[in-house]
Design a protein around this motif. Sequence first.
Motif, PDB file in Angstrom:
ATOM      1  N   THR A  28       0.763  -0.982  -0.039  1.00  0.00           N
ATOM      2  CA  THR A  28       0.166   0.280  -0.064  1.00  0.00           C
ATOM      3  C   THR A  28       1.095   1.061  -0.249  1.00  0.00           C
ATOM      4  O   THR A  28       0.922   2.277  -0.582  1.00  0.00           O
ATOM      5  CB  THR A  28      -1.201   0.074   1.296  1.00  0.00           C
ATOM      6  OG1 THR A  28      -1.196  -1.155   0.834  1.00  0.00           O
ATOM      7  CG2 THR A  28      -1.757   1.333   1.391  1.00  0.00           C
ATOM      8  N   PRO A  42      -5.293   6.211  -7.199  1.00  0.00           N
ATOM      9  CA  PRO A  42      -6.400   5.301  -7.017  1.00  0.00           C
ATOM     10  C   PRO A  42      -6.812   5.380  -5.797  1.00  0.00           C
ATOM     11  O   PRO A  42      -6.012   5.619  -4.971  1.00  0.00           O
ATOM     12  CB  PRO A  42      -5.856   4.113  -7.471  1.00  0.00           C
ATOM     13  CG  PRO A  42      -3.901   4.079  -7.032  1.00  0.00           C
ATOM     14  CD  PRO A  42      -3.596   5.917  -6.800  1.00  0.00           C
ATOM     15  N   ASP A  43      -7.506   4.936  -5.416  1.00  0.00           N
ATOM     16  CA  ASP A  43      -8.949   4.417  -4.086  1.00  0.00           C
ATOM     17  C   ASP A  43      -7.693   2.829  -3.695  1.00  0.00           C
ATOM     18  O   ASP A  43      -7.686   2.207  -4.717  1.00  0.00           O
ATOM     19  CB  ASP A  43      -9.930   4.307  -4.105  1.00  0.00           C
ATOM     20  CG  ASP A  43     -10.721   5.595  -4.230  1.00  0.00           C
ATOM     21  OD1 ASP A  43      -9.763   6.498  -4.644  1.00  0.00           O
ATOM     22  OD2 ASP A  43     -11.915   5.257  -4.346  1.00  0.00           O
ATOM     23  N   ILE A  44      -6.835   3.416  -2.518  1.00  0.00           N
ATOM     24  CA  ILE A  44      -6.523   1.778  -2.263  1.00  0.00           C
ATOM     25  C   ILE A  44      -6.881   0.972  -1.040  1.00  0.00           C
ATOM     26  O   ILE A  44      -7.501   2.074   0.003  1.00  0.00           O
ATOM     27  CB  ILE A  44      -5.086   2.044  -1.744  1.00  0.00           C
ATOM     28  CG1 ILE A  44      -4.030   2.632  -2.513  1.00  0.00           C
ATOM     29  CG2 ILE A  44      -3.978   0.651  -1.359  1.00  0.00           C
ATOM     30  CD1 ILE A  44      -2.888   3.406  -2.715  1.00  0.00           C
ATOM     31  N   HIS A  45      -7.627  -0.019  -0.838  1.00  0.00           N
ATOM     32  CA  HIS A  45      -8.380  -0.674   0.114  1.00  0.00           C
ATOM     33  C   HIS A  45      -7.486  -2.058   0.615  1.00  0.00           C
ATOM     34  O   HIS A  45      -7.483  -2.935   0.364  1.00  0.00           O
ATOM     35  CB  HIS A  45      -9.906  -0.915  -0.354  1.00  0.00           C
ATOM     36  CG  HIS A  45     -10.774  -1.437   0.619  1.00  0.00           C
ATOM     37  ND1 HIS A  45     -11.982  -1.195   1.111  1.00  0.00           N
ATOM     38  CD2 HIS A  45     -10.547  -1.989   1.622  1.00  0.00           C
ATOM     39  CE1 HIS A  45     -12.581  -1.047   2.035  1.00  0.00           C
ATOM     40  NE2 HIS A  45     -11.860  -1.558   2.816  1.00  0.00           N
ATOM     41  N   LEU A  46      -7.038  -1.424   2.320  1.00  0.00           N
ATOM     42  CA  LEU A  46      -6.223  -2.074   2.742  1.00  0.00           C
ATOM     43  C   LEU A  46      -6.972  -2.982   4.180  1.00  0.00           C
ATOM     44  O   LEU A  46      -7.277  -2.700   4.528  1.00  0.00           O
ATOM     45  CB  LEU A  46      -4.857  -1.585   3.778  1.00  0.00           C
ATOM     46  CG  LEU A  46      -4.169  -2.122   4.867  1.00  0.00           C
ATOM     47  CD1 LEU A  46      -3.065  -3.611   3.974  1.00  0.00           C
ATOM     48  CD2 LEU A  46      -3.281  -1.191   4.991  1.00  0.00           C
ATOM     49  N   GLN A  47      -6.818  -4.641   3.950  1.00  0.00           N
ATOM     50  CA  GLN A  47      -7.088  -5.517   4.645  1.00  0.00           C
ATOM     51  C   GLN A  47      -5.722  -7.135   5.059  1.00  0.00           C
ATOM     52  O   GLN A  47      -5.785  -6.785   4.277  1.00  0.00           O
ATOM     53  CB  GLN A  47      -8.854  -5.563   4.633  1.00  0.00           C
ATOM     54  CG  GLN A  47      -8.575  -6.670   3.388  1.00  0.00           C
ATOM     55  CD  GLN A  47     -10.632  -7.047   2.823  1.00  0.00           C
ATOM     56  OE1 GLN A  47     -10.953  -5.691   2.598  1.00  0.00           O
ATOM     57  NE2 GLN A  47     -10.535  -8.019   3.539  1.00  0.00           N
TER      58      GLN A  47
END
Lengths: 84, 84
Positions: A28, A42-47
């Motif tokens: 990320t 960008p949109d970054i979705h971290l899980q």
Amino acid sequence: DDVWAVVDDHHLEGAYEFPDFRNALEFTYEVGELAEEEWHHPDIHLQWGEVRIEVWTHKIDGLHESDFVMAAKMDRCYEEYPEE
Amino acid sequence: DDVWAVVDDHHLEGAYEFPDFRNALEFTYEVGELAEEEWHHPDIHLQWGEVRIEVWTHKIDGLHESDFVMAAKMDRCYEEYPEE
């Protein structure tokens, strides 16, 4: 390249898998640094174990060559990460 | 504290605002480090000027004291960031 899909003729959506949270976090951050360099965010979705990305060109509210360039650069960055 | 809402009696959801992408990215990384220290890993959605967080306790599929502790620690971390 199985990572990316064109969604609604509007943005690229991709998901990268990781063996843990730490690798997903480092990826990320690297993508964020890349976004700043390219000035394309960008949109970054971290899980845990996954980073999902959405990228499009806000100025035209759609896809531009630069989105595909960003996607390719993220793919190259991902190659440095462990698989599971 | 206006950041957090309890959603569906299941998780905490919060959004932090930033003046740009860089600050949102650095905050994301700090929250990630905190998650590793606490061994409690939220979902983190990073985009230009905003970081949205969802946190819950996977083992009980709901809220536990540790979620509120994480939220408070993220709030404290956020205090170091510029407002706009």
